[in-house]
Scaffold this active site. Structure first.
Site, short mmCIF file in Angstrom:
data_model
loop_
_atom_site.label_atom_id
_atom_site.label_comp_id
_atom_site.label_asym_id
_atom_site.label_seq_id
_atom_site.Cartn_x
_atom_site.Cartn_y
_atom_site.Cartn_z
CB CYS B 50 -0.98 -0.02 1.16
SG CYS B 50 -0.19 -0.34 2.73
CB SER B 111 8.41 1.16 6.69
OG SER B 111 8.84 -0.05 6.14
N GLY B 192 -18.42 4.03 26.21
CA GLY B 192 -18.41 4.87 25.01
C GLY B 192 -18.04 4.04 23.80
N GLY B 194 -15.73 5.30 21.07
CA GLY B 194 -14.72 5.97 20.24
C GLY B 194 -13.99 4.99 19.34
CB ALA B 197 -12.97 2.14 22.25
#
Lengths: 295, 424
Positions: B50, B111, B192, B194, B197
């Site tokens: 990529c 990289s 939550g 997020g 997480a």
């Protein structure tokens, strides 16, 4: 071959352990692709030499194998060195040798300062003597391992509290594993030290009954230091257990383990340099007095 | 020129163009076949990830690798891109620079995330594809094997790539794992939803975490999240209860004030039975009152704490760069020495053959003149001749090997050809 085996001395395995310790210490200075193999090679070479030395002594001593203070310390060092090698192979990233090898070398040093003469014994006291020595050995090893785990716990907890990533080459086991080790070794140390002390009392009584040794008085340094060590270990184990459900239990147990090791070290130094009637042959045969209480 | 390279990376090729230039495995195999037809007798390996597309070509005397322009055109043609667009963003190298570049790439020095280990597997895959497509050969073979060896040395002899750089990976591997030995018997509480997480939970799941409770303001959202993450849903009303039962908390709400106050925590603390608690507070502003951090048995990490650890790791990786570059220099020199020495093989072969043939002819003549010699004596004389030839050839061959370390020993080869009347 026999000439080679009989030529192995304390210096041989001490030197191997010293090189292994130097390799361990170099973790903190530089990285190396071959250090792990070198550490294991020197540790294994030391352990092999150590084993041959003990086997040779056990086979060639006229008395019961490994029954002198010198042998006892070397046997304790051997158990810890075996543990070091096993832990280094199974956890190559943990610098366990930095903590274990100095103790191994310290025990070898204590052996060098101790008497090589076997404790006086007869068929009647051999079993009790072996039980007494084995329990004391187990207690000392347990205290040492617990203290090492306790120090590692404090280092790891300090790193986590400072919110620092682990240092390369100095990766400690988890707090959970270390706390488990300190808790268990403290309990094992208390039980085995108590068993060692009680078996020592029985041994003393048997000796006295058969008139084999002079009676070791209650005020003898060995009785005092062993009694103090047992009392401390029992108190430490009880305190640790009673605090098990407290948030700071692991830290308390770590400190208790370290203090236990300090008490053990003082006890060993006392044993090495102090005056005692422990294990001393009788000056003159005692009159038989079976009704008299043994200390 | 024996080795050639053309390619572009995240540093030189804009993302939009990089997306068009990237090869899937099938497209790469097709491109290798096309190369073999277009440039017969040359070796080629295509590395497409990529972040980079690179073509490594190699060839010897009769079939030298194509020049950079032709390689750029080839890539452009394979991907249906105007070569004019690619030429300014792709770079080309030859010989030693190609080797050094490949070794750096395989070692993770080139990289986007310095020292990332995945590139080694990608280099291996590229090499395996070239082998399967029959476009690899002895030159690229030795070069890629040397590259993988170099990467292994860099990985084992330096700390490059050791420390983690992402916040979730540092949170789990460097901190949570420092407290807990295992996660399969731990309760993980996610407060939550997020984005960070999710990644943290992925690491925790990999570490063995199975018992996950997801709390959210609305039951519906908590239910959806829990279903996706394989956990049990709950709402903020359950927070105090779940806090007492949890071993590890990951908190990422968008709340403007702390969700867990000191008072709430102290109330839950008594019901925890002294178990340690790790809190990864990834929310900004923080979800946990910072005064909870110093409580005994609590290991509280805010996103700033974790970011600081990541930054320290990044600096630590940078410090390893000189050691890694030294290894790459050593391996490049060694490889180039071997490569140059390889070019001397025909001359050495001719030289040896000449000495052997002359020696054999002289021995035949000698044995005809001395017919009384038995087989043992003939054998001794033959061995003496062979030893003599080997000793006489040793100094020139050693000089050739030494000269190869500095570069192609053209002068010495030419001198040997002229001195011993060897053919080109």
């Amino acid at each position: 071959m026999i000439e080679f085996v009989s030529g192995i001395s304390v210096v041989c395995f001490t030197a191997s352990y010293l090189v292994a310790l130097a390799c361990e210490a170099s973790r903190l200075v530089f990285r190396s692709g071959v250090r792990g193999a070198a550490m294991i090679a020197f540790g294994a070479a030391g352990l092999v030499a150590h084993t041959i030395f003990l086997v040779w002594r056990a086979a060639n001593e006229p008395a019961v194998p490994l029954s002198s203070a010198f042998d006892w310390y070397l046997l304790a060092a051997w158990v810890l060195a075996s543990g070091y090698l096993w832990l280094t192979i199974s956890n190559p990233k943990t610098p366990v040798g930095l903590f274990m090898l100095p103790v191994v070398l310290g025990l070898i040093g204590a052996a060098q300062l101790s008497s090589r003469d076997p404790f006086p014994q007869s068929p009647a006291t051999q079993i009790w003597g072996a039980i007494h020595g084995s329990f004391n050995l187990a207690a000392s090893v347990a205290v040492t391992i617990g203290a090492i785990a306790g120090i590692m716990w404090l280092i790891q907890a300090g790193r986590l509290a400072r919110k620092q990533a682990p240092t390369q080459g100095f990766r400690m086991p988890s707090l959970e594993k270390l706390a488990l080790t300190t808790g268990r070794t403290l309990a094992i140390a208390a039980w085995t030290a108590a068993a060692g002390f009680i078996s020592g009392l029985v041994l003393n009584a048997v000796n006295r009954r058969h008139g084999l040794l002079e009676t070791v008085p209650w005020t003898d340094p060995v009785v005092l230091r062993m009694g103090a060590l047992v009392a401390w270990l029992v108190i430490a184990a009880v305190v640790s257990r009673s605090m098990a459900r407290q948030p700071d239990a692991a830290r308390t147990t770590a400190w208790l383990s370290i203090v236990s090791f300090a008490v053990l070290t003082l006890s060993i130094l006392w044993g090495v340099f102090g005056v005692t009637r422990h294990g001393v042959p009788p000056v003159a045969p005692l009159p038989t007095a079976p009704s008299e209480a043994a200390p | 020129m024996t080795l050639a390279f053309v390619g572009g990376t995240h540093r030189t090729v804009p993302l939009a163009l990089r997306e068009r230039l990237a090869f899937s495995a099938e497209q790469a195999a097709e491109a290798l076949q096309r190369f073999r037809v277009r440039f017969p007798g040359r070796e080629v390996v295509l590395l497409s990830t990529c972040n980079r597309v690179e073509l490594y070509a190699a060839g010897e005397s009769s079939a030298m690798p194509p020049p950079t322009e032709q390689l750029v055109s080839f890539l452009a043609e394979c991907r249906g891109i105007d070569a004019g667009l690619l030429a300014p963003v792709l770079s080309g190298e030859s010989d030693e620079a190609v080797v050094r570049h490949l070794f750096s790439v395989a070692s993770g020095l080139d990289s986007m995330v310095l020292g990332e280990p995945q590139i080694v597997a990608q280099v291996k895959q590229a090499w395996a594809l070239a082998q399967a497509s029959d476009t690899a050969g002895p030159l690229t073979g030795e070069m890629f094997q040397a590259a993988l060896r170099t990467a292994k040395r860099v990985a084992s002899e330096t700390a490059l790539g050791r420390e983690r750089l992402s916040i979730p990976s540092v949170a789990v591997a460097d901190f949570a794992r420092g407290v807990f030995e295992r996660f399969d018997d731990k309760r993980v509480l996610l407060i939550g939803a997020g984005k960070m997480a999710h990644e943290t939970l992925r690491y925790l799941r990999e570490a063995g975490a199975r018992d996950i409770v997801v709390l959210n303001r609305t039951a519906e959202r908590a239910g959806k999240l829990a279903a996706r993450l394989g956990g049990r849903p709950g709402t903020f009303a359950d927070l105090a209860v779940e806090l007492a039962a949890a071993d590890l908390v990951v908190s990422t709400t968008g709340a403007s004030a702390p969700v867990v106050s000191l008072e709430m925590f102290v109330a839950a603390e008594g019901r925890r039975g002294g178990r340690p608690l790790v809190v990864l507070d990834l929310a900004v502003p923080r979800d946990f009152d910072p005064r909870i951090g110093p409580r005994p048995g609590v290991w509280l990490y805010s996103i700033d704490d974790l970011a600081a650890a990541c930054e320290a790791n990044r600096k630590s990786r940078q410090r390893e760069m000189p050691a890694a570059v030294t290894i790459i220099d050593e391996e490049t020199r060694r490889f180039m020495g071997d490569l140059h020495h390889r070019s001397t093989a025909p001359v050495i072969e001719q030289l040896r053959a000449g000495w052997t043939e002359t020696g054999a002819a002289e021995l035949d003549r000698l044995f005809r003149r001395l017919p009384t010699l038995d087989a043992a004596a003939q054998g001794e004389i033959r061995q003496a001749f062979e030893r003599y030839a080997a000793k006489m050839l040793h100094p020139p061959l050693t000089s050739l090997r030494n000269e190869s370390r500095a570069g192609p020993p053209h002068g010495l080869l030419d001198a040997l050809r002229r001195l011993f009347d060897l053919k080109e």
